[in-house]
Design a protein around this motif. Structure first.
Motif, mmCIF file in Angstrom:
data_model
loop_
_atom_site.group_PDB
_atom_site.id
_atom_site.type_symbol
_atom_site.label_atom_id
_atom_site.label_comp_id
_atom_site.label_asym_id
_atom_site.label_seq_id
_atom_site.Cartn_x
_atom_site.Cartn_y
_atom_site.Cartn_z
ATOM 1 N N THR A 242 0.812 -1.192 0.026
ATOM 2 C CA THR A 242 -0.104 0.065 0.102
ATOM 3 C C THR A 242 0.864 1.381 -0.079
ATOM 4 N N ARG A 243 0.311 2.404 -0.887
ATOM 5 C CA ARG A 243 1.058 3.551 -0.654
ATOM 6 C C ARG A 243 -0.182 4.514 -0.366
ATOM 7 N N VAL A 244 -0.101 5.106 0.691
ATOM 8 C CA VAL A 244 -1.167 6.064 1.289
ATOM 9 C C VAL A 244 -0.825 7.382 0.895
ATOM 10 N N SER A 245 -1.713 8.396 0.520
ATOM 11 C CA SER A 245 -1.261 9.670 0.354
ATOM 12 C C SER A 245 -1.970 10.416 1.434
ATOM 13 N N ASP A 246 -3.038 9.900 2.035
ATOM 14 C CA ASP A 246 -3.831 10.686 3.132
ATOM 15 C C ASP A 246 -4.192 9.678 4.248
ATOM 16 N N PRO A 247 -3.241 9.615 5.186
ATOM 17 C CA PRO A 247 -3.377 8.830 6.477
ATOM 18 C C PRO A 247 -4.432 9.085 7.495
ATOM 19 N N VAL A 248 -5.093 10.183 7.409
ATOM 20 C CA VAL A 248 -6.331 10.088 8.135
ATOM 21 C C VAL A 248 -7.546 9.684 7.342
ATOM 22 N N LYS A 249 -7.571 10.004 6.157
ATOM 23 C CA LYS A 249 -8.712 9.677 5.397
ATOM 24 C C LYS A 249 -8.640 8.035 5.306
#
Length: 99
Positions: A9-16
């Motif tokens: 996984t590559r996440v650009s928004d750790p909150v959403k």
């Protein structure tokens, strides 16, 4: 025979992404799967493969994975991560090892 889903996984928004994680976890459990690996420190032993975050799921079979992946509840989870994460996801059969 057990089967595994392996996800980088590559996440650009750790909150959403938390909403996706909540939906995905419910879906995995509903379809008889379990988390074997969910993030954590990585150690590259050989080669150029450097995943950002690995997740490994275990299901009873590849057919169970197909059913989970195509399920309405997992489709909702996938929609929740649109635009905030990229996944590389594969499924592979494991070994049936006698105890």
């Amino acid at each position: 025979m057990p089967a595994y889903v392996i996800v980088n996984t590559r996440v650009s928004d750790p909150v959403k992404i938390q909403h996706y994680r909540d939906l995905a976890q419910q879906s995995v459990h509903k379809h008889g799967g379990r988390y074997v690996v969910r993030g954590g420190p990585l150690l590259v032993l050989e080669g150029e493969y450097h995943p950002e975050r690995l997740v490994v799921l275990e299901f009873d079979s590849l057919e169970h994975i197909r059913q989970w992946y195509a399920s309405e509840d997992y489709l909702q989870a996938k929609a929740a991560r649109e635009g905030i994460a990229q996944f590389d996801m594969i499924a592979v059969e494991g070994l049936a090892v006698p105890l």
